[in-house]
Design a protein around this motif. Structure first.
Motif, short mmCIF file in Angstrom:
data_model
loop_
_atom_site.label_atom_id
_atom_site.label_comp_id
_atom_site.label_asym_id
_atom_site.label_seq_id
_atom_site.Cartn_x
_atom_site.Cartn_y
_atom_site.Cartn_z
N GLU A 107 0.81 -1.22 0.00
CA GLU A 107 0.00 0.00 0.00
C GLU A 107 0.84 1.27 0.00
N GLU A 108 2.09 1.20 0.48
CA GLU A 108 2.96 2.37 0.53
C GLU A 108 4.32 2.04 -0.08
N ASN A 129 -2.94 -2.43 -5.17
CA ASN A 129 -3.50 -1.87 -3.94
C ASN A 129 -2.70 -0.69 -3.40
N LYS A 131 -1.56 2.80 -2.33
CA LYS A 131 -2.29 4.01 -1.95
C LYS A 131 -1.37 5.23 -1.83
N PHE A 132 -0.10 5.01 -1.54
CA PHE A 132 0.83 6.11 -1.31
C PHE A 132 2.10 5.86 -2.11
N SER A 150 -5.94 2.51 -7.22
CA SER A 150 -6.17 2.67 -5.78
C SER A 150 -5.35 3.81 -5.17
N LEU A 151 -4.47 4.41 -5.96
CA LEU A 151 -3.55 5.42 -5.42
C LEU A 151 -4.31 6.64 -4.91
N GLU A 152 -3.96 7.07 -3.68
CA GLU A 152 -4.60 8.23 -3.06
C GLU A 152 -3.65 9.42 -2.91
N SER A 174 -8.79 7.36 -7.79
CA SER A 174 -8.93 7.49 -6.33
C SER A 174 -8.01 8.55 -5.75
#
Length: 276
Positions: A107-108, A129, A131-132, A150-152, A174
């Motif tokens: 995720e990161e 998945n 996100k960061f 999924s990247l925020e 996202s």
């Protein structure tokens, strides 16, 4: 990679045990005092699986001598718990296709403070998945299409980006924070930010921006903060922000001789803070 497994086995535990099932289960893994120039995540995951270390959440490869992340083959990775990888402060020069393909649960990913000047098409394959993503302080000149649904948060500060092609960010459905501070962007083109409908914060400060085309912000209806400070803007038209109905903060300071039309602040609906 044999060096990694050997070091991990001999140095990371209080005692050497023949039966790996007796080893403590680690969540954070940091490789100290190892000189690694090439890294293959599929190979690493196999070694950790052999050591029965399938609960690793965080792997820290920062401040090493890594120059290359080898392309991987799809692999039934045993590290389902792995969420964060730190590769900052290395000597990585480019990201090849499929170099992260075996890391679907991460995720990161921190790749800041490297020497990256090229993002090959397909480099982000497998990071479904994520996100960061931190790519600050590299040498990136051009952004290729980033397919990370999924990247925020995407940090691209302090690179050498001059231009962003049409639809490069379109798949980032996202994304909430995009930071392009301290690059060499001269013009914000109409289609530069297509698809960023969920974006809430956009940082474009400390570039060379002198032109902002009409409708460039139209799709970003969720924007709450825009920073255009320390550029070369002389004139900002109010209609650029006509669809930004929840914009709270607009930063325009540091643009010398910039002129704003009368009642600029009051004409932007819901604007609470204006820095000029």
């Amino acid at each position: 990679m044999l060096l990694i497994a050997d070091y991990f086995l001999k140095q990371s535990f209080t005692k050497i045990v023949a039966n790996t099932s007796e080893m403590p289960k680690y969540m954070k893994l940091k490789f100290d005092s190892i000189l690694i120039k090439s890294l293959n995540f599929s190979t690493l995951s196999k070694y950790l699986a052999e050591l029965n270390q399938n609960k690793i959440v965080y792997i820290d490869f920062s401040c090493k001598c890594i120059e290359l992340i080898q392309p991987n083959q799809p692999f039934n990775i045993k590290l389902e718990s792995l969420k964060t990888i730190d590769l900052s402060c290395n000597k990585i020069k480019h990201l090849d296709k499929d170099c992260f393909i075996s890391l679907s649960n991460v995720e990161e990913l921190n790749l800041s403070d490297n020497l990256i000047d090229d993002l090959k098409l397909g480099w982000s394959n497998g990071l479904s998945n994520l996100k960061f993503l931190d790519l600050r302080n590299n040498r990136i000149k051009k952004i290729s299409t980033i397919n990370l649904n999924s990247l925020e948060i995407l940090l691209l500060d302090e690179n050498e980006i001059e231009q962003i092609d049409k639809d490069n960010f379109k798949s980032l459905v996202s994304l909430k924070i995009l930071s392009l501070r301290a690059n060499k962007i001269k013009k914000i083109e109409e289609s530069m930010f297509n698809g960023l409908r969920q974006l809430q914060e956009l940082n474009l400060n400390s570039n060379n921006i002198s032109i902002i085309e009409d409708e460039c912000f139209n799709e970003m209806t969720n924007l709450k903060r825009v920073d255009l400070s320390s550029n070369q803007l002389r004139n900002i038209q109010i209609f650029l922000f006509k669809y930004l109905n929840i914009l709270n903060i607009l930063v325009l300071c540091g643009n010398q001789n910039m002129k704003l039309e009368q009642e600029f602040f009051n004409k932007i609906k819901n604007l609470k803070v204006l820095f000029t």
